[in-house]
Every structure is written in structure tokens, then in C-alpha cells.
Design an enzyme around this catalytic site. Structure first.
Site, short mmCIF file in Angstrom:
data_model
loop_
_atom_site.label_atom_id
_atom_site.label_comp_id
_atom_site.label_asym_id
_atom_site.label_seq_id
_atom_site.Cartn_x
_atom_site.Cartn_y
_atom_site.Cartn_z
N MET A 90 5.71 -38.37 32.86
CA MET A 90 5.10 -39.59 33.14
C MET A 90 5.69 -40.19 32.30
SD MET A 90 2.38 -38.91 36.09
CE MET A 90 1.38 -38.08 34.67
N THR A 91 6.41 -41.23 31.95
CA THR A 91 6.75 -42.51 31.60
C THR A 91 6.10 -43.76 31.76
OG1 THR A 91 9.38 -42.03 32.03
CG2 THR A 91 8.16 -44.44 31.42
N HIS A 135 14.26 -32.43 29.82
CA HIS A 135 14.50 -33.46 31.03
C HIS A 135 16.29 -33.55 31.40
CE1 HIS A 135 13.26 -36.56 34.36
NE2 HIS A 135 13.05 -37.43 33.34
N ALA A 143 16.59 -33.84 35.25
CA ALA A 143 16.01 -33.77 36.75
C ALA A 143 16.66 -35.56 36.37
CB ALA A 143 14.17 -33.76 36.67
N ASN A 144 15.56 -36.12 38.18
CA ASN A 144 15.48 -37.64 38.19
C ASN A 144 17.31 -38.53 37.38
OD1 ASN A 144 13.71 -36.28 39.07
ND2 ASN A 144 12.34 -38.08 37.50
N TYR A 157 18.79 -38.82 35.10
CA TYR A 157 19.65 -39.39 33.47
C TYR A 157 20.48 -38.30 33.33
CZ TYR A 157 15.57 -41.77 34.68
OH TYR A 157 14.67 -42.50 34.95
N GLY A 211 4.27 -33.14 44.03
CA GLY A 211 3.58 -33.39 45.97
C GLY A 211 2.35 -32.85 46.46
N GLY A 253 1.33 -34.70 38.27
CA GLY A 253 1.66 -36.17 38.09
C GLY A 253 0.78 -37.13 38.69
C1 LIG Z 1 4.57 -43.38 36.37
C2 LIG Z 1 5.51 -41.90 36.30
C3 LIG Z 1 6.78 -41.77 35.37
C4 LIG Z 1 7.30 -40.88 35.46
N1 LIG Z 1 7.80 -41.22 34.36
C5 LIG Z 1 8.72 -38.95 34.32
C6 LIG Z 1 9.57 -39.06 32.80
O1 LIG Z 1 9.29 -39.80 32.08
N2 LIG Z 1 9.71 -37.84 32.58
C7 LIG Z 1 9.59 -36.72 34.47
O2 LIG Z 1 10.63 -35.73 34.01
N3 LIG Z 1 8.98 -37.22 35.84
C8 LIG Z 1 8.77 -38.33 35.35
N4 LIG Z 1 7.87 -38.72 36.93
C9 LIG Z 1 8.04 -37.81 37.48
C10 LIG Z 1 6.72 -37.18 38.07
O3 LIG Z 1 7.33 -36.19 36.23
C11 LIG Z 1 6.62 -36.15 38.65
O4 LIG Z 1 7.85 -35.25 39.04
C12 LIG Z 1 6.20 -36.83 40.25
O5 LIG Z 1 5.32 -37.65 40.12
C13 LIG Z 1 5.58 -35.77 41.93
O6 LIG Z 1 4.63 -34.99 40.74
P1 LIG Z 1 3.47 -35.47 41.92
O7 LIG Z 1 3.58 -35.55 43.01
O8 LIG Z 1 2.04 -35.08 41.39
O9 LIG Z 1 3.14 -36.84 41.19
C14 LIG Z 1 7.23 -39.86 36.33
C15 LIG Z 1 6.25 -40.16 37.90
C16 LIG Z 1 5.24 -41.09 37.83
C17 LIG Z 1 4.83 -41.36 38.60
#
Ligand SMILES: Cc1cc2nc3c(=O)[nH]c(=O)nc-3n(C[C@H](O)[C@H](O)[C@H](O)COP(=O)(O)O)c2cc1C
Length: 360
Positions: free
Chosen positions: A23-24, A173, A175-176, A178, A296, A317
């Protein structure tokens, strides 16, 4: 229950099967150096079986967003050492997530330089969080083959630096939306060379980076995060199932420790032509490495997931963000703190290190 039981990952033994996902938090200084509150933040969460750090920039070129940490300059590496030492002193494990943002950046926070990406195609339908507020995405500059090769070496050097800083491993990383995932998606990759066009060409970059990480730090310390059906960052693939199935088959030929598989979120609906399948069932069952399921989950759904015997670990997360002692709370069925969205990115100690643990 499986979730609270021990697990192994590569050569690591995890005290429970709960992982904190990356989490960033945007609390590094302007030089990408983390400070004492970051030491405290991770130490507070050391009861997780393992933690992934926030995404860490592998190079200056990899920069996308302000106040995100790096692991390429000596003072950045020294600062991370304080984090890893404190986490280890508290019995925790911590893995560095390696990040290159590709087109998901802005010249405002890149010394005026446009982001590099597979093709000159901007992210549409969203704005970027910059140090000067929300801005439309710019059209990135197409990365050359020489720059691709340099980027792969940068990943290798960053991985080496991460081990020097005391991390227990590295996660790519991918995913997402990048850079690595940008190569996989037609919405970002329209190349006609060896890195675009056919599915084998589009996955080439990810495989080459993984090989570099394995060569540099050893496969038992390497993993990758994938989010096949998550459209975040304007990721649209013509054939998401075919592309990720091929990628997984090729990853199965490499020796490394785990794949963290992030499911799509209800907040980011997939394009209409995407299948409705559950990603863990569809892709996880084909993965040779240890699968970490993400996105989730709560206590009950995570346990149900582990019972299916595809994923061996679940990463959380937001629940870990707001609950430093999440394993304890799950064990006791205690009430959970709620995450504060306003303090997720940037700011100081508030919303970062002041979420209470049960015994505070
Ligand atoms: C504040 C925040 C920052 C995040 N930053 C990243 C990140 O730097 N790298 C990453 O792979 N996912 C990042 N995510 C995604 C989380 O790692 C995770 O995949 C996502 O929140 C879903 O999981 P959860 O439902 O348990 O929160 C971020 C999520 C949040 C809420």
C-alpha cells in the site's frame, strides 16, 4: 483455522497465513527517503505472517507520484535498513515491492520529463494525483528497446539493493496498470517490435524482468503481483484470459516463490467483453508457484478461499492499514477499526501510525 496457521513461502516460515498487501502511503520525503514514522508503521504490523512494502521506485526514471519512496540512492537504502531491522526485531517478515509506473505518472513530478511507456497512448477517463493537484494524463513517450534493457537492469539493481537493505525478498509489481501490466494491454501497447503485437511479445517484458530478479537474488526470494481482470489505469486487453493464461504458463517455467493474484474490485467494473470468472479459480489453479489471494477478503471469506486449496495465503490491504494487529483481532473475533480514506495518501502521523491496537 488455516488463516491463523503457519505457512512456508520459499525458504521463509510465516507465523500465520495472513499477508499485508502493498500500500502506497506517500509519506517519504522529496528524495524518496522514508523516515521514522515509516519504521513505526511497518513495525506496528509485524504480527502479519509477512508484509509487502508500499510500491518502491526502482529508479528516478520509474517515478510517477510525489512522496513515494525509492531504493536506488544510498540514503534510501540506509533508511529502509531501519525498517527491516525493526520489523525483524519484532519477529516480522518484509518484502519490497518493486515499482515502475510507466505512463501512470506526470512530468510535474519527473523534472519536466514525460513518462515512458510501451506506446504513446495516454490513460483516459482518469486524472493523476500530482504535487500540484489532479491533472489530466499526458501522452507518454514510447520507450526504446535500449531503455527497456536499461529498465530491466534497474529492476535487477533495485532487487540487489533491497536484499542489501535487509528485505526478505522482492515482489514485482505487475498489477494495477503500471509498466509491466501496460505491456500486456492493447490500451497501452501498440508496439510492432518484439515487445508488442502477439501475446508472446506482449508478455516478454514481464518474463525478462522476472528472469533478471531470479538471477540477481535467487528465485526463493522472488514473487509477482498480477491483477488480470482489474481495469485500473485504463488496462483493456483484447483477450485477457488468453494473455494471462499464456503468461502463467511461461511463469510456470521459471523457478520463483509465489504469485499474488488480485481479483477485480466492484468499484472498478471490467470491460463488457471480460469473463465473469473468479480469478483465483480460473488462474490460480494453473499456477505452479504458491498463490497468494488478494482483494476484498475478510476473515470468513479468506478462510473459505484457503479451504479451496488453491491459494495458500491471503493478503489484506485496507484491513491491515486500519488494524495493525489484524491477526490478533481475527483470533479474538474483535471489532475492527475502519480505514480513513482521507489520510490514505500523504500527510503525517494521522491515519498512518495512530490506528489503535487492542492493548493500547
Ligand atoms: C492506500 C492504498 C494504496 C495502495 N497501494 C498499492 C501499491 O503500492 N501496490 C500494490 O500492489 N497495490 C496497492 N494497493 C492495492 C492493495 O495492495 C490491495 O491489492 C487492494 O487494497 C485490495 O485488497 P483489500 O481489499 O484487502 O484492501 C493499494 C491500496 C490502498 C488502499
Amino acid at each position: 483455522m488455516k488463516l491463523l496457521g503457519k505457512a512456508t513461502l520459499g525458504k521463509l516460515t510465516l507465523k500465520n497465513s495472513m499477508v499485508m498487501s502493498a500500500m502506497t502511503r506517500s509519506r517519504a520525503d522529496l528524495n524518496g527517503v522514508v523516515g521514522d514514522t515509516t519504521v513505526q508503521y511497518y513495525t506496528q504490523r509485524a504480527s502479519a505472517g509477512m508484509m509487502f512494502t508500499e510500491a518502491i521506485r526502482i529508479s528516478e526514471e520509474a517515478t510517477g507520484s510525489p512522496l513515494t519512496p525509492g531504493i536506488y540512492a544510498p540514503e534510501q537504502i540506509t533508511a529502509w535498513k531501519k525498517v527491516t531491522q525493526a520489523v525483524h526485531a519484532h519477529g516480522g517478515l518484509i518484502v519490497a515491492q518493486l515499482w515502475h509506473t510507466g505512463r501512470a505518472g506526470h512530468s510535474i513530478d519527473r523534472n519536466g520529463k514525460l513518462p515512458l511507456a510501451p506506446s504513446a497512448r495516454p490513460i483516459t477517463g482518469a486524472q493523476h494525483f500530482t504535487s500540484q493537484g489532479a491533472k489530466d494524463y499526458e501522452t507518454p513517450q514510447e520507450i526504446t528497446v535500449a531503455e527497456i534493457q536499461q529498465t530491466i537492469r534497474d529492476y535487477g539493481q533495485a532487487a540487489k539493493n533491497a536484499i542489501e537493505a535487509g528485505f526478505d525478498g522482492v515482489e514485482l509489481h505487475a498489477a494495477n496498470g503500471y509498466l509491466p501490466s501496460q505491456f500486456l494491454a492493447e490500451s497501452a501497447n501498440q508496439r510492432t517490435d518484439d515487445y508488442g503485437g502477439s501475446i508472446p511479445n506482449k508478455v516478454r517484458f514481464v518474463l525478462e524482468v522476472m528472469q533478471e530478479l531470479i538471477d540477481v537474488v535467487g528465485g526463493d526470494k522472488v514473487g509477482i503481483k498480477l491483477s488480470p481482470f482489474h481495469p485500473y489505469g485504463d488496462m483493456v486487453l483484447d483477450d485477457p484470459t488468453g494473455t494471462y493464461t499464456y503468461l502463467i504458463e511461461e511463469l510456470n517455467k521459471l523457478n520463483f516463490a509465489y504469485v499474488e493474484l488480485m481479483k477485480r474490485s466492484p468499484y472498478f467494473p471490467s470491460p463488457a467483453h471480460y469473463p465473469a470468472d473468479d480469478e483465483i479459480a480460473l488462474f490460480g489453479s494453473r499456477i505452479k508457484q504458491t498463490v497468494i489471494a488478494n482483494a476484498g477478503y475478510d476473515k470468513a471469506s479468506a478462510e473459505t478461499e484457503l479451504e479451496k486449496d488453491i491459494a495458500k495465503l491471503v493478503s489484506f490491504g485496507t484491513l491491515f492499514l486500519a488494524n495493525p494487529d489484524l491477526p490478533k483481532r481475527f483470533e479474538l473475533d474483535a471489532e475492527l477499526n475502519q480505514p480513513d480514506r482521507a489520510t490514505m495518501f500523504g500527510g503525517g502521523a494521522q491515519g498512518y501510525i495512530d490506528y489503535p491496537s487492542l492493548n493500547n
